[in-house]
Design a protein around this motif. Structure first.
Motif, PDB file in Angstrom:
ATOM      1  N   TYR A 217       0.828  -1.214   0.000  1.00 63.34           N
ATOM      2  CA  TYR A 217       0.000   0.000   0.000  1.00 63.34           C
ATOM      3  C   TYR A 217       0.856   1.255   0.000  1.00 63.34           C
ATOM      4  O   TYR A 217       0.813   2.061  -0.927  1.00 63.34           O
ATOM      5  CB  TYR A 217      -0.953   0.010   1.199  1.00 63.34           C
ATOM      6  CG  TYR A 217      -1.832   1.250   1.192  1.00 63.34           C
ATOM      7  CD1 TYR A 217      -2.927   1.339   0.338  1.00 63.34           C
ATOM      8  CD2 TYR A 217      -1.533   2.351   1.999  1.00 63.34           C
ATOM      9  CE1 TYR A 217      -3.713   2.485   0.289  1.00 63.34           C
ATOM     10  CE2 TYR A 217      -2.307   3.493   1.960  1.00 63.34           C
ATOM     11  CZ  TYR A 217      -3.394   3.560   1.108  1.00 63.34           C
ATOM     12  OH  TYR A 217      -4.151   4.698   1.062  1.00 63.34           O
ATOM     13  N   TYR A 218       1.668   1.442   1.021  1.00 63.26           N
ATOM     14  CA  TYR A 218       2.336   2.717   1.238  1.00 63.26           C
ATOM     15  C   TYR A 218       3.488   3.008   0.283  1.00 63.26           C
ATOM     16  O   TYR A 218       3.806   4.165   0.022  1.00 63.26           O
ATOM     17  CB  TYR A 218       2.857   2.795   2.674  1.00 63.26           C
ATOM     18  CG  TYR A 218       1.781   2.993   3.697  1.00 63.26           C
ATOM     19  CD1 TYR A 218       1.117   4.218   3.809  1.00 63.26           C
ATOM     20  CD2 TYR A 218       1.407   1.973   4.560  1.00 63.26           C
ATOM     21  CE1 TYR A 218       0.118   4.405   4.755  1.00 63.26           C
ATOM     22  CE2 TYR A 218       0.406   2.147   5.499  1.00 63.26           C
ATOM     23  CZ  TYR A 218      -0.238   3.366   5.591  1.00 63.26           C
ATOM     24  OH  TYR A 218      -1.227   3.549   6.523  1.00 63.26           O
ATOM     25  N   LYS A 219       4.109   1.955  -0.236  1.00 61.88           N
ATOM     26  CA  LYS A 219       5.327   2.155  -1.023  1.00 61.88           C
ATOM     27  C   LYS A 219       5.125   1.935  -2.517  1.00 61.88           C
ATOM     28  O   LYS A 219       6.077   1.868  -3.276  1.00 61.88           O
ATOM     29  CB  LYS A 219       6.428   1.220  -0.510  1.00 61.88           C
ATOM     30  CG  LYS A 219       6.973   1.611   0.861  1.00 61.88           C
ATOM     31  CD  LYS A 219       7.748   2.925   0.805  1.00 61.88           C
ATOM     32  CE  LYS A 219       8.464   3.189   2.112  1.00 61.88           C
ATOM     33  NZ  LYS A 219       9.305   4.419   2.039  1.00 61.88           N
ATOM     34  N   THR A 220       3.887   1.816  -2.942  1.00 62.72           N
ATOM     35  CA  THR A 220       3.590   1.642  -4.355  1.00 62.72           C
ATOM     36  C   THR A 220       2.608   2.717  -4.811  1.00 62.72           C
ATOM     37  O   THR A 220       2.049   3.462  -3.992  1.00 62.72           O
ATOM     38  CB  THR A 220       2.973   0.257  -4.622  1.00 62.72           C
ATOM     39  OG1 THR A 220       1.651   0.205  -4.076  1.00 62.72           O
ATOM     40  CG2 THR A 220       3.830  -0.846  -4.020  1.00 62.72           C
ATOM     41  N   GLU A 221       2.398   2.758  -6.102  1.00 62.12           N
ATOM     42  CA  GLU A 221       1.465   3.750  -6.661  1.00 62.12           C
ATOM     43  C   GLU A 221       0.070   3.624  -6.070  1.00 62.12           C
ATOM     44  O   GLU A 221      -0.683   4.585  -6.018  1.00 62.12           O
ATOM     45  CB  GLU A 221       1.396   3.584  -8.183  1.00 62.12           C
ATOM     46  CG  GLU A 221       0.646   4.688  -8.894  1.00 62.12           C
ATOM     47  CD  GLU A 221       0.611   4.492 -10.387  1.00 62.12           C
ATOM     48  OE1 GLU A 221       0.094   3.444 -10.830  1.00 62.12           O
ATOM     49  OE2 GLU A 221       1.103   5.373 -11.119  1.00 62.12           O
ATOM     50  N   ARG A 222      -0.257   2.438  -5.595  1.00 64.69           N
ATOM     51  CA  ARG A 222      -1.579   2.196  -5.007  1.00 64.69           C
ATOM     52  C   ARG A 222      -1.891   3.164  -3.870  1.00 64.69           C
ATOM     53  O   ARG A 222      -2.998   3.686  -3.785  1.00 64.69           O
ATOM     54  CB  ARG A 222      -1.640   0.747  -4.500  1.00 64.69           C
ATOM     55  CG  ARG A 222      -2.852   0.409  -3.669  1.00 64.69           C
ATOM     56  CD  ARG A 222      -2.722  -0.998  -3.092  1.00 64.69           C
ATOM     57  NE  ARG A 222      -3.682  -1.240  -2.032  1.00 64.69           N
ATOM     58  CZ  ARG A 222      -3.612  -2.261  -1.176  1.00 64.69           C
ATOM     59  NH1 ARG A 222      -2.615  -3.131  -1.277  1.00 64.69           N
ATOM     60  NH2 ARG A 222      -4.528  -2.398  -0.228  1.00 64.69           N
ATOM     61  N   GLY A 223      -0.933   3.403  -2.976  1.00 69.85           N
ATOM     62  CA  GLY A 223      -1.252   4.197  -1.799  1.00 69.85           C
ATOM     63  C   GLY A 223      -0.231   5.246  -1.411  1.00 69.85           C
ATOM     64  O   GLY A 223      -0.381   5.910  -0.382  1.00 69.85           O
ATOM     65  N   TYR A 224       0.830   5.426  -2.213  1.00 69.29           N
ATOM     66  CA  TYR A 224       1.861   6.395  -1.847  1.00 69.29           C
ATOM     67  C   TYR A 224       1.300   7.814  -1.826  1.00 69.29           C
ATOM     68  O   TYR A 224       0.534   8.218  -2.704  1.00 69.29           O
ATOM     69  CB  TYR A 224       3.029   6.333  -2.827  1.00 69.29           C
ATOM     70  CG  TYR A 224       4.112   7.356  -2.514  1.00 69.29           C
ATOM     71  CD1 TYR A 224       5.110   7.063  -1.595  1.00 69.29           C
ATOM     72  CD2 TYR A 224       4.093   8.615  -3.110  1.00 69.29           C
ATOM     73  CE1 TYR A 224       6.086   8.000  -1.281  1.00 69.29           C
ATOM     74  CE2 TYR A 224       5.067   9.558  -2.807  1.00 69.29           C
ATOM     75  CZ  TYR A 224       6.056   9.252  -1.893  1.00 69.29           C
ATOM     76  OH  TYR A 224       7.022  10.187  -1.579  1.00 69.29           O
ATOM     77  N   ALA A 225       1.691   8.602  -0.799  1.00 70.44           N
ATOM     78  CA  ALA A 225       1.347  10.027  -0.731  1.00 70.44           C
ATOM     79  C   ALA A 225       2.556  10.786  -0.213  1.00 70.44           C
ATOM     80  O   ALA A 225       3.273  10.306   0.679  1.00 70.44           O
ATOM     81  CB  ALA A 225       0.142  10.271   0.179  1.00 70.44           C
ATOM     82  N   GLU A 226       2.781  11.950  -0.760  1.00 73.02           N
ATOM     83  CA  GLU A 226       4.003  12.700  -0.463  1.00 73.02           C
ATOM     84  C   GLU A 226       4.131  13.070   1.005  1.00 73.02           C
ATOM     85  O   GLU A 226       5.228  13.132   1.544  1.00 73.02           O
ATOM     86  CB  GLU A 226       4.057  13.957  -1.333  1.00 73.02           C
ATOM     87  CG  GLU A 226       4.235  13.664  -2.813  1.00 73.02           C
ATOM     88  CD  GLU A 226       4.275  14.905  -3.660  1.00 73.02           C
ATOM     89  OE1 GLU A 226       4.247  16.019  -3.088  1.00 73.02           O
ATOM     90  OE2 GLU A 226       4.318  14.785  -4.900  1.00 73.02           O
TER      91      GLU A 226
END
Length: 324
Positions: A217-226
């Motif tokens: 989730y957090y480290k892929t395009e699926r869930g990454y946010a700046e």
């Protein structure tokens, strides 16, 4: 890596509008949120304040839930808690069982004053670590008429006892306190705060499943946010200190308002919801409006963004039933 949808991890449908809003908690910390509203609305609305997961920001799961609720006729406020995201508070990247519980009540303050929202029809929804904060807020704030938790973490339990309560003894807690307080000294000398690191990257081959789950989730395009701590450098190392001695759910069995707790059967974290639910209904004369919903086969982050798994119909009906 850039988010796909102008900084958000999900699209905004044409039937929903989003506006940036500002409010503050009773400590004077300025908070920032996104208010999602149905474009075709009439009269006053029921409202839901949404936050979480722990280490995420409003452009991730909280916003996804809020956008969905708005599409179903609610006013929904996805907000960044104190010290993270666009919200204020110094020092950055810390969490507090007190202040972050208060942040939910601050959202209720704000929603209660909008002329198109019925102040008697306000609920809250907490995801992951903010699920525990939501339950804590519900035990404190009688204006909250209904609470939903999704894939809940009890952050005080996991910090004080370790995962699966494997470090639930005085010696283990003492060693944790020694290490964190040594870091306090180092931080003060350095004039800066060491960060714990977000989700591990690169992902070790022997990483446990729940770490792989977070990475996906957090480290892929699926869930990454700046601005997401979990997607980047994580919390301050010493952020965990207050959670060691301040259990947040001490009076959850005095919650009179309705509560729906949702968790995946296969989630590593499911024991948090099972334990919190048991504690909430024990000796509680208002247990009849409390429900624990376990979703077969679902893992922790399925309830972050997998709309075919998140039971939005159930959540909608719950809020329609109790926000009236």
């Amino acid at each position: 890596m850039k988010s796909k949808y102008q900084g958000y991890t999900f699209p905004l449908r044409d039937s929903v509008q989003r506006e940036k809003v500002h409010f503050h908690n009773r400590y004077g910390i300025p908070l920032v949120g996104d208010l999602y509203l149905p474009r075709d609305r009439a009269g006053v609305l029921a409202a839901v304040a949404v936050a979480g997961p722990f280490g995420a920001v409003k452009e991730q799961c909280a916003g996804l839930y809020a956008e969905e609720l708005a599409s179903r006729g609610f006013a929904a406020l996805a907000f960044d808690p104190s010290f993270i995201g666009e919200s204020g508070g110094e020092v950055r990247n810390v969490a507090s069982p007190d202040i972050n519980t208060e942040d939910f009540s601050a959202a209720v303050d704000y929603l209660s004053t909008r002329d198109f929202i019925d102040p008697e029809k306000i609920g809250i929804l907490g995801i992951c670590g903010w699920g525990g904060m939501a339950l804590n807020a519900a035990s404190m704030d009688t204006r909250i008429k209904a609470t939903v938790t999704s894939t809940m973490y009890d952050m005080t339990r996991v910090n004080a006892r370790g995962y699966f309560d494997a470090a639930d003894n005085a010696d283990a807690r003492y060693e944790t306190k020694k290490a964190l307080n040594a870091q306090r000294t180092a931080d003060y000398k350095n004039g800066s705060y060491a960060r714990a690191g977000g989700v591990v990257d690169p992902l070790p081959e022997d990483a446990p499943f729940f770490v792989k789950d977070y990475y996906a989730y957090y480290k892929t395009e699926r869930g990454y946010a700046e601005r997401s701590l979990n997607s980047n450098d994580g919390w301050n190392v010493t952020s965990a200190l207050s959670f060691l001695t301040m259990p947040i759910l001490r009076y959850s069995n005095e919650i009179r308002s309705a509560v729906l707790m949702i968790h995946g059967e296969k989630a590593h974290s499911c024991y948090f919801s099972r334990g919190a639910f048991a504690g909430m209904i024990k000796d509680n004369p208002y247990a009849e409006n409390k429900e624990l919903l376990i979703l077969p086969g679902a893992v922790h982050t399925d309830l972050y963004d997998q709309k075919e798994i998140i039971p939005f119909d159930k959540i909608q009906q719950f809020f329609l039933t109790y926000l009236k």
